[in-house]
Design a protein around this motif. Structure first.
Motif, PDB file in Angstrom:
ATOM      1  N   ASN A 189       1.289  -1.129  -0.497  1.00  0.00           N
ATOM      2  CA  ASN A 189       0.342  -0.066   0.089  1.00  0.00           C
ATOM      3  C   ASN A 189       1.266   1.690   0.034  1.00  0.00           C
ATOM      4  O   ASN A 189       1.906   1.130   0.387  1.00  0.00           O
ATOM      5  N   GLY A 190       0.261   2.263  -0.208  1.00  0.00           N
ATOM      6  CA  GLY A 190       1.186   3.731  -0.168  1.00  0.00           C
ATOM      7  C   GLY A 190       0.317   4.576   0.919  1.00  0.00           C
ATOM      8  O   GLY A 190      -0.996   4.568   0.961  1.00  0.00           O
ATOM      9  N   ILE A 191       0.579   5.218   1.210  1.00  0.00           N
ATOM     10  CA  ILE A 191       0.650   6.862   2.394  1.00  0.00           C
ATOM     11  C   ILE A 191       0.732   7.735   1.613  1.00  0.00           C
ATOM     12  O   ILE A 191       1.854   8.410   1.327  1.00  0.00           O
ATOM     13  N   ALA A 192      -0.103   8.667   0.935  1.00  0.00           N
ATOM     14  CA  ALA A 192       0.371  10.140   0.654  1.00  0.00           C
ATOM     15  C   ALA A 192       0.108  11.201   1.614  1.00  0.00           C
ATOM     16  O   ALA A 192      -1.013  11.411   1.987  1.00  0.00           O
ATOM     17  N   PRO A 193       1.436  11.794   2.234  1.00  0.00           N
ATOM     18  CA  PRO A 193       0.981  12.018   3.035  1.00  0.00           C
ATOM     19  C   PRO A 193       0.903  14.285   2.674  1.00  0.00           C
ATOM     20  O   PRO A 193       1.558  14.166   1.099  1.00  0.00           O
ATOM     21  N   GLY A 194       0.079  15.159   2.884  1.00  0.00           N
ATOM     22  CA  GLY A 194       0.238  16.509   2.667  1.00  0.00           C
ATOM     23  C   GLY A 194       1.210  17.645   3.473  1.00  0.00           C
ATOM     24  O   GLY A 194       2.158  16.891   3.416  1.00  0.00           O
ATOM     25  N   PRO A 195       0.832  18.340   3.820  1.00  0.00           N
ATOM     26  CA  PRO A 195       1.689  19.137   4.514  1.00  0.00           C
ATOM     27  C   PRO A 195       1.704  18.787   5.787  1.00  0.00           C
ATOM     28  O   PRO A 195       1.249  18.545   6.310  1.00  0.00           O
ATOM     29  N   ILE A 196       2.775  18.870   5.857  1.00  0.00           N
ATOM     30  CA  ILE A 196       2.982  18.055   7.213  1.00  0.00           C
ATOM     31  C   ILE A 196       4.252  18.734   8.110  1.00  0.00           C
ATOM     32  O   ILE A 196       5.064  18.911   7.924  1.00  0.00           O
ATOM     33  N   ALA A 197       4.028  19.491   9.215  1.00  0.00           N
ATOM     34  CA  ALA A 197       4.944  20.397  10.223  1.00  0.00           C
ATOM     35  C   ALA A 197       6.224  19.784  10.568  1.00  0.00           C
ATOM     36  O   ALA A 197       5.867  18.705  10.873  1.00  0.00           O
ATOM     37  N   ASP A 198       7.246  20.962  10.735  1.00  0.00           N
ATOM     38  CA  ASP A 198       8.173  20.082  11.471  1.00  0.00           C
ATOM     39  C   ASP A 198       8.347  19.135  10.618  1.00  0.00           C
ATOM     40  O   ASP A 198       9.784  17.771  11.524  1.00  0.00           O
ATOM     41  N   LYS A 226      -8.515  22.888   7.319  1.00  0.00           N
ATOM     42  CA  LYS A 226      -8.454  24.206   8.064  1.00  0.00           C
ATOM     43  C   LYS A 226      -7.350  23.496   9.498  1.00  0.00           C
ATOM     44  O   LYS A 226      -7.148  23.818  10.789  1.00  0.00           O
ATOM     45  N   ARG A 227      -5.945  22.205   8.749  1.00  0.00           N
ATOM     46  CA  ARG A 227      -5.189  22.054  10.413  1.00  0.00           C
ATOM     47  C   ARG A 227      -3.956  21.437   9.406  1.00  0.00           C
ATOM     48  O   ARG A 227      -3.982  21.022   8.212  1.00  0.00           O
ATOM     49  N   ILE A 228      -2.650  21.849   9.955  1.00  0.00           N
ATOM     50  CA  ILE A 228      -1.413  21.695   9.001  1.00  0.00           C
ATOM     51  C   ILE A 228      -1.395  19.837   9.443  1.00  0.00           C
ATOM     52  O   ILE A 228      -1.583  19.765  10.819  1.00  0.00           O
ATOM     53  N   GLY A 229      -0.862  19.209   8.961  1.00  0.00           N
ATOM     54  CA  GLY A 229      -0.734  17.359   9.239  1.00  0.00           C
ATOM     55  C   GLY A 229       0.391  17.357  10.000  1.00  0.00           C
ATOM     56  O   GLY A 229       1.634  17.905  10.089  1.00  0.00           O
ATOM     57  N   THR A 230       0.730  15.788  10.895  1.00  0.00           N
ATOM     58  CA  THR A 230       1.685  16.311  12.005  1.00  0.00           C
ATOM     59  C   THR A 230       2.055  15.018  11.747  1.00  0.00           C
ATOM     60  O   THR A 230       1.097  13.961  10.992  1.00  0.00           O
ATOM     61  N   LYS A 231       3.652  14.273  11.738  1.00  0.00           N
ATOM     62  CA  LYS A 231       3.897  13.285  11.494  1.00  0.00           C
ATOM     63  C   LYS A 231       2.999  11.812  11.935  1.00  0.00           C
ATOM     64  O   LYS A 231       2.936  11.216  12.047  1.00  0.00           O
ATOM     65  N   TRP A 232       2.891  12.819  13.931  1.00  0.00           N
ATOM     66  CA  TRP A 232       2.253  11.673  14.607  1.00  0.00           C
ATOM     67  C   TRP A 232       0.528  11.428  13.168  1.00  0.00           C
ATOM     68  O   TRP A 232       0.223   9.918  13.466  1.00  0.00           O
ATOM     69  N   ASN A 256      -3.912  11.349   3.005  1.00  0.00           N
ATOM     70  CA  ASN A 256      -4.013  11.837   4.550  1.00  0.00           C
ATOM     71  C   ASN A 256      -2.874  13.103   4.285  1.00  0.00           C
ATOM     72  O   ASN A 256      -1.861  13.215   5.078  1.00  0.00           O
ATOM     73  N   ASP A 257      -3.825  13.809   4.076  1.00  0.00           N
ATOM     74  CA  ASP A 257      -4.034  15.176   4.085  1.00  0.00           C
ATOM     75  C   ASP A 257      -4.234  16.412   4.412  1.00  0.00           C
ATOM     76  O   ASP A 257      -5.053  17.444   3.921  1.00  0.00           O
ATOM     77  N   GLY A 258      -5.815  16.261   5.139  1.00  0.00           N
ATOM     78  CA  GLY A 258      -6.925  16.667   5.655  1.00  0.00           C
ATOM     79  C   GLY A 258      -7.747  17.516   4.537  1.00  0.00           C
ATOM     80  O   GLY A 258      -8.392  18.543   4.308  1.00  0.00           O
ATOM     81  N   GLY A 259      -7.681  16.810   2.991  1.00  0.00           N
ATOM     82  CA  GLY A 259      -8.279  16.866   1.815  1.00  0.00           C
ATOM     83  C   GLY A 259      -7.976  18.681   0.650  1.00  0.00           C
ATOM     84  O   GLY A 259      -8.550  18.541   0.502  1.00  0.00           O
ATOM     85  N   ASN A 260      -6.087  18.288   1.398  1.00  0.00           N
ATOM     86  CA  ASN A 260      -5.479  19.750   1.154  1.00  0.00           C
ATOM     87  C   ASN A 260      -5.750  19.392  -0.644  1.00  0.00           C
ATOM     88  O   ASN A 260      -5.911  20.753  -1.434  1.00  0.00           O
ATOM     89  N   TRP A 261      -5.678  18.180  -1.399  1.00  0.00           N
ATOM     90  CA  TRP A 261      -5.659  17.746  -3.289  1.00  0.00           C
ATOM     91  C   TRP A 261      -6.754  18.033  -3.690  1.00  0.00           C
ATOM     92  O   TRP A 261      -6.986  18.763  -4.480  1.00  0.00           O
TER      93      TRP A 261
END
Ligand code: HXC
Length: 295
Positions: A189-198, A226-232, A256-261
């Motif tokens: 499988n894959g995981i596609a993160p959006g913007p992830i802080a830090d 309306k939130r920036i994703g975290t590494k967690w 996993n991007d808060g709907g950013n894309w």
């Protein structure tokens, strides 16, 4: 700051994972959360000093950790990393391909070697690791691979031609391997993160130029949740896919991007839409009545 995990701490007991790019950023948090849920973790990366620090940090947290210096572009390094992991922990159940390279560059300024370098790290590196891990994963009764990609290639992204090309190829690789290796009991499988802080990715792509705590942050405007994703956040998705909760899932890319894309500029506000849409309908109904009466 980590939030408490919603998963039981023994969901990955007796599992062994190898995480490329595991000594920093998202990869390190993945290692930490795998370890906190019973898994033994090996981290592979290019920077020996960072690896040593990461191994110590996890070991101090009570996690069974190992670091292996190596470059995913070199097949011999990949084979050595698998061998060291198996020697130390007795097997391998889970491979997380997190190693990646990135920089912003306009397409006309990107050198052939710049383009090739990102494809070599991201795409060729992912294949090298999957190929090297196959014989060990096949021996396991619960094997899975997770490839960390992105969402940029779903449409297009400025100054990320090389990355879009590399990540699109990884998603294709994920689905093809899922098809071919399902019968060996290996989920892919894959995981596609959006913007992830830090993270390095966040800073390199300009996230560090924005004030992530400010409600005026223009990036937040592009994220429906309306939130920036975290590494967690990303590590929790990894736990889900690695655990028995994911036993029927293969060939999927978990965004996993808060709907950013999905972002599209909101051209009309809700109030305007309400009145405008009704007025159009009313007008067309009246025109319809008028047309009918003429017939
Ligand atoms: C244009 C650049 C460049 C830049 C490097 N190059 N940086 N071109 N703009 N900013 C070119 C070089 O000029 C060279 O081409 C070629 O790329 C290889 O560069 P090297 O420095 O020799 O390569 P190397 O030492 O292997 O380093 C690879 C790297 C580096 C990708 C360039 O940044 C790296 O190691 N990155 C790993 C860490 C990282 O980037 N993490 C972030 C991942 S974030 P020439 O033609 O001059 O020889 C991520 C997020 C994805 O993946 C999206 C998430 C939403």
């Amino acid at each position: 700051m980590s939030i408490e995990s919603p998963f039981k701490s023994n969901i990955l007991d007796n599992q062994v994972a190898l995480v490329t790019g595991g000594s920093s950023g998202i990869g390190l948090e993945i290692c930490r959360q795998l370890g906190k849920h019973g898994c033994s973790v090996a981290m592979m990366g290019r920077r020996a000093e960072i690896l040593t620090l990461a191994e110590k940090m996890l070991t101090d947290e009570g996690i069974r950790a190992l670091s292996v210096q190596g470059d995913v572009r070199k097949p011999e390094d990949c084979i050595r990393a698998i061998k060291s992991t198996v020697e130390k922990f007795g097997g391998l159940n889970c491979l997380i391909n997190g190693a990646a390279g990135n920089f912003l560059c306009a397409a006309e300024n990107l050198s052939p070697n710049g383009f090739k370098t990102v494809l070599d790290i991201d795409t060729q590196g992912t294949f090298n690791m999957c190929r090297s891990a196959f014989s060990e994963l096949r021996k396991s009764s619960n094997a899975n691979i997770i490839n960390i990609t992105a969402t940029f290639h779903y449409a297009a992204m400025w100054y990320q031609l090389h990355v879009c090309t590399a990540k699109a190829a990884i998603d294709a690789l994920t689905r093809s391997l899922a098809l071919e290796w399902g019968e060996y009991g290996i989920r892919v499988n894959g995981i596609a993160p959006g913007p992830i802080a830090d993270t390095a990715g966040f800073s390199k792509l300009g996230g560090s130029l924005m004030d992530t705590d400010s409600s005026n942050n223009p990036l937040l405007e592009t994220i429906p949740l309306k939130r920036i994703g975290t590494k967690w956040d990303i590590a929790m998705s990894v736990l889900y896919l690695c655990s028995s909760a994911g036993q029927n899932i293969t060939g999927t890319i978990l965004v996993n991007d808060g709907g950013n894309w999905l972002h599209k500029p909101q051209i009309l506000d809700r109030e305007t839409v309400q009145s405008f849409s009704r007025s159009i309908e009313k007008k067309s109904r009246q025109e319809g009545i008028a047309t009918k009466s003429k017939l």
